[in-house]
Each structure stands twice: as C-alpha cells, then as structure tokens.
Scaffold this active site. Structure first.
Site, PDB file in Angstrom:
ATOM      1  N   ASP A 129      -8.870  -3.872   2.844  1.00 36.91           N
ATOM      2  CA  ASP A 129      -9.495  -3.644   1.533  1.00 36.91           C
ATOM      3  C   ASP A 129     -10.515  -4.712   1.138  1.00 36.91           C
ATOM      4  OD1 ASP A 129      -7.449  -5.490   1.413  1.00 36.91           O
ATOM      5  OD2 ASP A 129      -6.834  -4.954  -0.611  1.00 36.91           O
ATOM      6  N   GLU A 170       0.017 -18.224   4.734  1.00 36.37           N
ATOM      7  CA  GLU A 170      -1.155 -18.860   5.377  1.00 36.37           C
ATOM      8  C   GLU A 170      -0.847 -20.302   5.734  1.00 36.37           C
ATOM      9  OE1 GLU A 170      -1.250 -17.177   2.528  1.00 36.37           O
ATOM     10  OE2 GLU A 170      -2.923 -15.751   2.505  1.00 36.37           O
TER      11      GLU A 170
HETATM   12  N1  UDP Z   1      -0.384  -3.472   3.867  1.00 35.01           N
HETATM   13  C1  UDP Z   1       0.494  -2.767   4.670  1.00 35.01           C
HETATM   14  N2  UDP Z   1       1.622  -2.237   4.104  1.00 35.01           N
HETATM   15  C2  UDP Z   1       1.917  -2.376   2.766  1.00 35.01           C
HETATM   16  C3  UDP Z   1       1.012  -3.091   1.955  1.00 35.01           C
HETATM   17  C4  UDP Z   1      -0.120  -3.636   2.538  1.00 35.01           C
HETATM   18  O1  UDP Z   1       0.258  -2.607   5.862  1.00 35.01           O
HETATM   19  O2  UDP Z   1       2.958  -1.866   2.315  1.00 35.01           O
HETATM   20  C5  UDP Z   1      -1.623  -4.025   4.465  1.00 35.01           C
HETATM   21  C6  UDP Z   1      -2.895  -3.668   3.690  1.00 35.01           C
HETATM   22  O3  UDP Z   1      -3.455  -2.459   4.151  1.00 35.01           O
HETATM   23  C7  UDP Z   1      -3.801  -4.876   3.947  1.00 35.01           C
HETATM   24  C8  UDP Z   1      -2.803  -6.020   4.130  1.00 35.01           C
HETATM   25  O4  UDP Z   1      -1.533  -5.432   4.442  1.00 35.01           O
HETATM   26  O5  UDP Z   1      -4.580  -4.731   5.117  1.00 35.01           O
HETATM   27  C9  UDP Z   1      -2.659  -6.860   2.864  1.00 35.01           C
HETATM   28  O6  UDP Z   1      -2.204  -6.042   1.806  1.00 35.01           O
HETATM   29  P1  UDP Z   1      -2.907  -5.983   0.361  1.00 35.01           P
HETATM   30  O7  UDP Z   1      -4.370  -5.839   0.544  1.00 35.01           O
HETATM   31  O8  UDP Z   1      -2.210  -4.987  -0.480  1.00 35.01           O
HETATM   32  O9  UDP Z   1      -2.554  -7.449  -0.151  1.00 35.01           O
HETATM   33  P2  UDP Z   1      -3.326  -8.415  -1.117  1.00 35.01           P
HETATM   34  O10 UDP Z   1      -4.748  -8.011  -1.217  1.00 35.01           O
HETATM   35  O11 UDP Z   1      -2.620  -8.277  -2.409  1.00 35.01           O
HETATM   36  O12 UDP Z   1      -3.137  -9.747  -0.496  1.00 35.01           O
HETATM   37 MN    MN Z   2      -5.992  -6.862  -0.224  1.00 37.01          MN
END
Ligand code: UDP
Ligand code: MN
Length: 322
Positions: free
Chosen positions: A191, A278
């Site tokens: 995203d 991280e």
């Molecule tokens: N993701 C996933 N399963 C989940 C939630 C997130 O595979 O149940 C993936 C999501 O598609 C993204 C990554 O893990 O590539 C990080 O998730 P997200 O963007 O929701 O996290 P944030 O932006 O809050 O760090």
């Molecule tokens: Mn994200």
C-alpha cells in the site's frame, strides 16, 4: 503536360530522398564499424538518446536502464533487488498490486516476491502476477487467526506481515547461495507509494542502507539524523520512540542479500514488542553507526507510507473483477 511535369518532379524528389536515406545509412554503418567496442557504441547511443530525450519522450528511468545495460556489458553485474511484498484480500487489493507492479515494470533487475496471507494462492493474485511480466516468486503464508487483526481493530494492535515476510526470507535462504549473486533485499508493502529514484538508492546498498520515509509515525517524514562531522547516523527524527535502536519504518531500509542468507536466525516474530519489528530485525545485521545513509544524505523522500482508505461499498455488481 502539367501532370507529366508533376510526375517528373515527384520522381526527381523521390530520387533525392533515396540518395539521402542511402547516404545516412552508409554514415551510420561507417560510424558503427569505426567503433567496434559495444560499450562505446552504447555510450554514443546513450548520448544521442540523452540529447533527444524530450523529442523521443525518453524518461530518466529508461536512460538509467541504458546506463545499467552499459555497465552490464562492461561486466559489472547490477545487483538484483528482491522486493518482498506481503498482501491480503480486501476490495482494494487488485488496485494496490496493480499500482506497485506497474512501478516495478519501470525498474531493471527486480525479483518480486509476493506472499499472500491466505490458505491457498488466489486466482486474483496469480493472474495479476502473470500479466505483470515481471520476474516473480509467488508464495502464500496465512497469519494464524489469533494474530490476525480484527475488522474494527486499529492496525497498531497486531503485527502485520510477520508470517509472510518470514516465508520470503525462508524462500531466499533455501533457493539462493551466499556469494553466488549480487542482491539487495527490500520490504515493499503493497500500500505504500514508491518513487522510481528509490530503486537507484537501494542498488547502492553495500550492507544496510537507510533513507527517510514520508507520511509515517504521525510526522510528515521520519528521517535519520546524521552527525555533520562523520556523516553517519547519529539519531532519528521519529514520531514514536525515537530512542529505539533503529527508529526506522519497514520501508526505510534495505539489506545486502548475502547478509540475509548468512544470518539465518534473523526473522520477524509475534513475540517482539509492537513497533519493534524493524529495530529487532535490523539489530541482527548492523549497528546504528554502520548504517549507510542514502537519498542525498537522508534529505530526500522517495517512499511514502501511504494507507488506502477502506472503501464504503453499498452493493456488489456481479461479473466484474475489480
Ligand atoms: N498484510 C497482510 N495481512 C494482514 C494485514 C496486512 O499480509 O492481515 C500485509 C499488507 O498487505 C502490507 C503489509 O502486510 O503489505 C503491512 O500491512 P499494513 O500496510 O496494513 O500495515 P501498516 O501500513 O499499518 O504498517
Ligand atoms: Mn501499510
């Protein structure tokens, strides 16, 4: 009479035109023969492309690709970027993956590892990857139900992408051998928004490189702060716990492939404190002082931690793949 004249003139014009074309071809062949080193030829071609780039609509990225091709011919292999993308089904999934895959199509030497958070690989993702024409590895690894974010829960409540990133790390460790190829590993969430320049920075990484990330942690940008004397990372400008060993978002670093392959014990874990993935992961590979600051000494933003709003859909129209 007039008609004959115009035919005659037309033929005369054609003859001149033909002479010019033949003359040009001879000059080009002669030019190419005069320099029989492929690298030099490519340099000439690059200069021509560069000086005509506006006319030919050539992008900076395509010129860069050319530069890399040139290096390659001079036997300097370009490191492969292994981009690791966890992904899960939601209404915007295809839109997100389309955006990221079309960014990646503009980048040379990318190996895209996509890991679905699902019991099985889905048709939606399989088709998208096939149509992307990229070098891809398609995996799946389901997040255990207990660790999965509930529908209404705020995202910081649970770790995201743990299972999937670990699956990608295992794949790399099982399929590649140390010292066999030049590569760099980057965690590329589905995203975020990525500037093409980011990938040129990633390719500069020797061990562990870092750079600013826009729109994250409650700030417009999180960025390492450099010591003006040494040029090394001194501390972090971060919206949340800047005193963490590495107050860097997942999008703000990349690691040398051989390091990833050697430190087999380095994985992500649900046991880690929230927001510490991280820091804990990077601690396996480097120290703050050893980090390589990139993107013009960490002054440029080439990646944004954007988050897509969940669409409000009041009806589902059948027969469309959205
Ligand atoms: N993701 C996933 N399963 C989940 C939630 C997130 O595979 O149940 C993936 C999501 O598609 C993204 C990554 O893990 O590539 C990080 O998730 P997200 O963007 O929701 O996290 P944030 O932006 O809050 O760090
Ligand atoms: Mn994200």
């Amino acid at each position: 009479m007039d008609l004959n004249k115009s035919i005659f003139e037309n033929m005369k014009f054609r003859k001149y035109f033909l002479y010019i074309v033949i003359f040009t071809i001879i000059i080009v062949i002669w030019k190419l023969k005069a320099t029989d080193n492929t690298g030099d030829n490519l340099q000439d071609l690059k200069d021509i492309l560069h000086s005509h780039k506006h006319f030919l609509h050539i992008t900076k990225q395509q010129l860069l690709l050319f530069e890399q091709l040139q290096k390659h011919i001079n036997y300097e292999p370009i490191p492969v970027i292994y981009a690791i993308t966890p992904t899960y089904y939601r209404l915007v999934q295809r839109a997100e993956l389309t955006r990221i895959s079309q960014t990646l199509r503009l980048i040379p030497n990318i190996h895209w590892i996509v890991i679905e958070d699902s019991e099985e690989k889905t048709n939606l993702v399989s088709k998208l990857l096939e149509e992307s024409e990229l070098t891809v590895t398609h995996l799946n690894a389901k997040t255990p139900p207990f660790e999965k974010l509930k529908d209404k829960e705020p995202s910081w409540k649970k770790h995201r992408g743990v299972e999937q990133r670990n699956a990608a790390l295992s794949w790399l460790r099982e399929n590649l051998t140390v010292g066999n190829q030049k590569g760099i590993v980057y965690f590329m969430d589905d995203d975020n928004s990525y500037h093409l320049n980011l990938f040129s920075e990633i390719r500069k990484v020797k061990r562990v490189g870092t750079w600013p990330v826009g729109l994250v942690g409650g700030l417009n940008v999180e960025a390492p702060i450099l010591d003006p004397k040494t040029g090394k990372v001194k501390s972090y400008r971060s919206g949340w716990k800047p005193n963490r060993p590495f107050a860097i978002d997942m999008a703000g670093f990349a690691i040398n492939l051989d390091l990833i392959l050697t430190k087999k014990e380095a994985t992500f874990s649900y046991k880690m404190e929230r927001g510490w993935q991280e820091s804990e992961f990077l601690s396996f590979f480097t120290t703050k002082e050893e980090l390589e600051p990139l993107a013009d000494n960490c002054t440029k933003v080439y990646v944004w931690h954007t988050r897509t709003e969940k669409p409000v859909v009041r009806g589902l129209v059948k027969g469309f793949e959205v």
